[in-house]
Enzyme design. Structure first.
Site, PDB file in Angstrom:
ATOM      1  N   ARG A  35       0.826  -1.216   0.000  1.00  0.00           N
ATOM      2  CA  ARG A  35       0.000   0.000   0.000  1.00  0.00           C
ATOM      3  C   ARG A  35       0.857   1.262   0.000  1.00  0.00           C
ATOM      4  O   ARG A  35       0.495   2.252  -0.638  1.00  0.00           O
ATOM      5  CB  ARG A  35      -0.944  -0.010   1.192  1.00  0.00           C
ATOM      6  CG  ARG A  35      -2.062  -1.006   0.964  1.00  0.00           C
ATOM      7  CD  ARG A  35      -2.975  -1.105   2.139  1.00  0.00           C
ATOM      8  NE  ARG A  35      -4.111  -1.942   1.809  1.00  0.00           N
ATOM      9  CZ  ARG A  35      -4.907  -2.496   2.690  1.00  0.00           C
ATOM     10  NH1 ARG A  35      -4.693  -2.302   3.981  1.00  0.00           N
ATOM     11  NH2 ARG A  35      -5.916  -3.238   2.309  1.00  0.00           N
ATOM     12  N   LYS A 218     -19.703 -17.831  -1.488  1.00  0.00           N
ATOM     13  CA  LYS A 218     -21.160 -17.651  -1.512  1.00  0.00           C
ATOM     14  C   LYS A 218     -21.652 -16.900  -2.743  1.00  0.00           C
ATOM     15  O   LYS A 218     -21.022 -15.944  -3.181  1.00  0.00           O
ATOM     16  CB  LYS A 218     -21.578 -16.832  -0.290  1.00  0.00           C
ATOM     17  CG  LYS A 218     -21.360 -17.546   1.007  1.00  0.00           C
ATOM     18  CD  LYS A 218     -21.701 -16.596   2.130  1.00  0.00           C
ATOM     19  CE  LYS A 218     -21.593 -17.276   3.472  1.00  0.00           C
ATOM     20  NZ  LYS A 218     -21.782 -16.330   4.561  1.00  0.00           N
ATOM     21  N   GLY A 374      -9.853  -9.516  -2.521  1.00  0.00           N
ATOM     22  CA  GLY A 374      -8.792 -10.108  -1.717  1.00  0.00           C
ATOM     23  C   GLY A 374      -8.312 -11.481  -2.109  1.00  0.00           C
ATOM     24  O   GLY A 374      -7.128 -11.673  -2.384  1.00  0.00           O
ATOM     25  N   GLY A 397     -13.223  -4.046  -1.203  1.00  0.00           N
ATOM     26  CA  GLY A 397     -14.622  -3.600  -1.179  1.00  0.00           C
ATOM     27  C   GLY A 397     -14.911  -2.532  -2.215  1.00  0.00           C
ATOM     28  O   GLY A 397     -15.965  -2.544  -2.859  1.00  0.00           O
TER      29      GLY A 397
HETATM   30  P1  AMP Z   1     -15.244 -15.045  -0.760  1.00  0.00           P
HETATM   31  O1  AMP Z   1     -14.758 -14.338   0.443  1.00  0.00           O
HETATM   32  O2  AMP Z   1     -16.716 -15.237  -0.839  1.00  0.00           O
HETATM   33  O3  AMP Z   1     -14.643 -14.525  -2.049  1.00  0.00           O
HETATM   34  O4  AMP Z   1     -14.716 -16.535  -0.602  1.00  0.00           O
HETATM   35  C1  AMP Z   1     -13.377 -16.876  -0.557  1.00  0.00           C
HETATM   36  C2  AMP Z   1     -13.275 -18.171   0.167  1.00  0.00           C
HETATM   37  O5  AMP Z   1     -14.045 -19.145  -0.502  1.00  0.00           O
HETATM   38  C3  AMP Z   1     -11.874 -18.744   0.262  1.00  0.00           C
HETATM   39  O6  AMP Z   1     -11.460 -18.678   1.606  1.00  0.00           O
HETATM   40  C4  AMP Z   1     -12.034 -20.171  -0.208  1.00  0.00           C
HETATM   41  O7  AMP Z   1     -11.384 -21.100   0.625  1.00  0.00           O
HETATM   42  C5  AMP Z   1     -13.528 -20.387  -0.125  1.00  0.00           C
HETATM   43  N1  AMP Z   1     -13.979 -21.467  -1.012  1.00  0.00           N
HETATM   44  C6  AMP Z   1     -13.800 -21.596  -2.325  1.00  0.00           C
HETATM   45  N2  AMP Z   1     -14.319 -22.752  -2.762  1.00  0.00           N
HETATM   46  C7  AMP Z   1     -14.844 -23.376  -1.695  1.00  0.00           C
HETATM   47  C8  AMP Z   1     -15.503 -24.629  -1.505  1.00  0.00           C
HETATM   48  N3  AMP Z   1     -15.742 -25.458  -2.529  1.00  0.00           N
HETATM   49  N4  AMP Z   1     -15.882 -24.949  -0.253  1.00  0.00           N
HETATM   50  C9  AMP Z   1     -15.654 -24.113   0.770  1.00  0.00           C
HETATM   51  N5  AMP Z   1     -15.027 -22.926   0.659  1.00  0.00           N
HETATM   52  C10 AMP Z   1     -14.628 -22.560  -0.566  1.00  0.00           C
END
Ligand code: AMP
Length: 417
Positions: A35, A218, A374, A397
């Protein structure tokens, strides 16, 4: 709009909002200079032109109170070293007028953490949102936020915002302060210019085919982006944990895989929207399942819609990796946000690596690739491929809100929108 390249900084004082919210270890040593390095071109340009610089930033979440663990005094020497010049420190950001007035061309003053004052964020402290007096307190805080911003503005002749990481916040130093400078005396810094251009490349100035890859855990946190991109992309890869919400929604069996049961209808709606809009939606067909959520889990490749009981889908399978690569390799514009599997576990990185490699290949062949949010940045760094993509966004964000199509207050305040 005034630009940093057109402004005459000689003899002027510039107050520059940067994002020096750097990670520190227990001894107050900086563990990642990204940064600080990101803001150097802007700071150096002003100094080289004969201007003086007042640097302001937040660090951590002190919640409107002085907390020396989050003092920017800890990074004074590191900033001086990075800039190659002495840096003075103002231990109270709201009482730095005399120090600012005394600055000579080429000199630098670093202000203490802006968030030691609740006025920076402009949220009333110590009062619950449900409290009947909350609205009054909020109004009073907005008024004192303006005063705080006015004080900061009084230190300088011009204002430069180079803090993309906080551009989605309407804080005193990121947006409100801009009201105290006329259009000719406020501008975006180089880092902000690059980030805004990067977003423009994938939202407005798109070269087709455009492939967006959305992963992560998600669908619910990505829905705004997915919907905004649906009218723009040719190929939409949805991967990572959300694969199983889609698989279950279509009647699949997903074992212990993560799933948002209240988003099954949303998943079907996304599938229908893609069909109606002629978007090639690419979902995982096979997956690498593990028998526990751990790096040393036993593995087997199974259909993404037929995960055995006691197993969970943790990465994209080989057939899926090929389908992802096919949708990426011919693309001219690529956006990647979110990993294709639990990439933190070395044994479940293959899907994310296949995506990174396909993006690098397409970039070699002339595609514009933007990596942001991230975890995909962490992924590309883990694979040592950061220099093989067009641009890696520094704003988590802020980037996500920009891709959702939201106006960023930090950018709007400069553009006068
Ligand atoms: P996000 O913060 O929603 O972008 O999610 C990132 C996180 O999703 C990372 O820490 C990954 O480990 C997790 N992730 C990706 N694929 C899977 C999966 N099949 N099952 C559980 N966690 C997952």
């Amino acid at each position: 709009m005034m630009t940093i390249d057109n402004y005459k900084f000689a003899g002027k004082k510039a107050i520059v909002r940067v994002d020096f919210n750097v990670p520190l270890d227990e001894n107050g040593q900086i563990t990642d200079m990204t940064r600080i390095n990101g803001a150097l071109p802007t700071l150096k340009k002003i100094l080289a032109d004969g201007g003086a610089v007042i640097i302001m930033s937040h660090m951590g979440k002190p919640k409107g109170k002085v907390n020396m663990k989050m003092s920017l005094g800890q990074i004074q020497n590191a900033v001086a070293k990075a800039l190659g010049t002495e840096v003075q420190f103002a231990p109270d950001c709201a009482k730095a007028k005399a120090a600012a007035d005394a600055l000579k061309p080429g000199e630098v003053l670093l202000l203490e953490n802006l968030r030691f004052y609740p006025e920076e964020e402009g949220k009333p402290v110590g009062i619950d949102k449900e409290d009947p007096a909350y609205e009054e307190a909020k109004k009073a805080m907005k008024a004192s936020q303006k005063e705080f911003a006015k004080t900061l503005a009084s230190y300088a002749d011009c204002y430069v915002n180079d803090a993309f990481g906080t551009a989605h916040r309407k804080h005193a130093s990121t947006a409100v302060i801009a009201d105290y400078f006329d259009a000719d005396n406020k501008m975006l810094g180089y880092l902000m210019e690059k980030e805004v251009k990067a977003v423009d490349n994938i939202l407005s100035d798109i070269k087709h085919p455009f492939t967006a890859i959305m992963g992560g855990s998600k669908v619910s946190t990505k829905i705004g982006i997915i919907e905004n991109l649906m009218d723009k992309v040719d190929n939409l890869i949805l991967c990572g944990g959300m694969t199983y919400t889609f698989a279950k929604a279509q009647g699949g069996k997903i074992g212990n895989s993560i799933c948002e049961d209240d988003k099954l209808d949303l998943a079907l709606d996304i599938i229908a929207q893609a069909k109606a809009k002629g978007v090639n939606l690419v979902l995982g067909t096979d997956c690498v399942a593990g028998d526990k959520f751990a790096n040393d889990a036993n593995q087997q490749v199974v259909p993404a819609n037929n995960v055995p009981d006691g197993w969970e889908g943790m990465d994209a399978g080989p057939e899926t990796q090929k389908a992802f690569a096919n949708a990426i390799e011919g693309a001219k514009t690529i956006l990647w946000n979110g990993p294709a599997g639990v990439f933190e576990f070395d044994n479940f990185t293959a899907g994310s690596r296949a995506i990174a490699e396909a993006i690098a290949k397409a970039t070699d062949e002339g595609a514009y690739s933007l990596i942001g949010g991230g975890d995909s940045v962490a992924c590309i760094n883990k694979f040592g491929m950061a220099d093989r993509v067009s641009y890696i966004s520094t704003g988590g964000g802020a980037l996500l809100e920009a891709i959702e199509g939201k106006v960023l207050p930090g950018v709007a305040a400069i553009k006068g929108e």
